[in-house]
Design an enzyme around this catalytic site. Structure first.
Site: not given
Length: 249
Positions: A139, A152
């Site tokens: 990501s 995350y």
């Protein structure tokens, strides 16, 4: 080398929705045999074509015993693995000071440790391919702060670094390892963020292409990385961000 995945045996984690579902569809259309693993595999029913080449196995990848069982079944049924797509992941968005330790540990278990163990366990199967590809879904949050929650971002940064290490270590076994880092893509995971008008406007302002990405635009890259056509590409983290990463003022 043709632009297809005919004969490729593929494992996709979290392949029933969002980016994972689009990758599943793309790979099936290109002729691959695809095994999708998810907590609820019924969610994929009626959503794909060429379903004769689709296989599913339901379970929780955050469970180490399930991961071991999964690899054993692949070994028994296929004997090798040509493509591994580590896509499964989740998030809990809040300020760092608001997380509990169990929440942080669960994010790491789901996003990182499950991927580490599964990739490690699949190594002998990937060796048997003779021309394998591992595709890790990272990501933009693993590269810069996008206010998506530190745990995350930390898991995604670790995935990017592991990609680099394995690309160097496994190249002698003819196993390529690459990562894909999407920006905001229209999925269920990003819906809570994109439904906030102020946040949505800020995202578009920072994105030169002026729009949110679609899952299919990530899936097409995954398909290329899985093909023999990309045989000289390894150790890369390819960003799919509509230009976000290069925009200054």
């Amino acid at each position: 080398m043709s632009w297809n995945l005919q004969g490729k045996k593929v494992l996709i984690t979290g392949g029933t929705k969002g980016i994972g579902l689009s990758i599943t569809r793309e790979f099936l259309e290109l002729g691959a045999e695809v095994l999708v693993v998810a907590r609820n595999t019924k969610a994929i029913q009626g959503k794909v074509k060429n379903s004769a080449n689709l296989f599913t196995y339901e379970g929780d990848l955050s469970n180490p015993d399930f991961r071991n069982d999964l690899v054993n079944r692949i070994s028994e049924n296929w004997g090798k693995l040509d493509v591994l797509v580590n896509n499964v992941g989740t998030n809990l968005r809040k300020k760092f000071s608001e997380y509990t330790e169990p929440e942080i540990r669960q994010l790491f278990e789901t996003n990182l440790f499950s991927m580490i163990q599964l990739t490690h366990a699949c190594y002998p199967l990937l060796q048997q391919s003779g021309n394998a590809s591992v595709i890790n879904m990272a990501s933009v949050a693993g590269l810069t702060d996008v206010q998506s929650g530190p745990p995350y971002g930390m898991t995604k940064a670790a995935i990017i670094q592991l990609t680099r290490h394995l690309a160097a270590e496994w190249s002698a076994d003819r196993i390529r390892v690459n990562a894909i880092s999407p920006w905001y893509i229209n999925t269920q995971l990003t819906e809570p963020v994109l439904s906030n008008p102020e946040r949505y406007a800020k995202i578009l302002e920072r994105t030169p292409m002026g729009r949110i990405g679609n899952p299919e635009e990530v899936a097409s890259l995954a398909a290329y990385l899985a093909m023999d056509k990309s045989s000289y590409i390894t150790g890369q983290n390819i960003v799919v961000d509509g230009g976000f990463g290069v925009k200054g003022l």
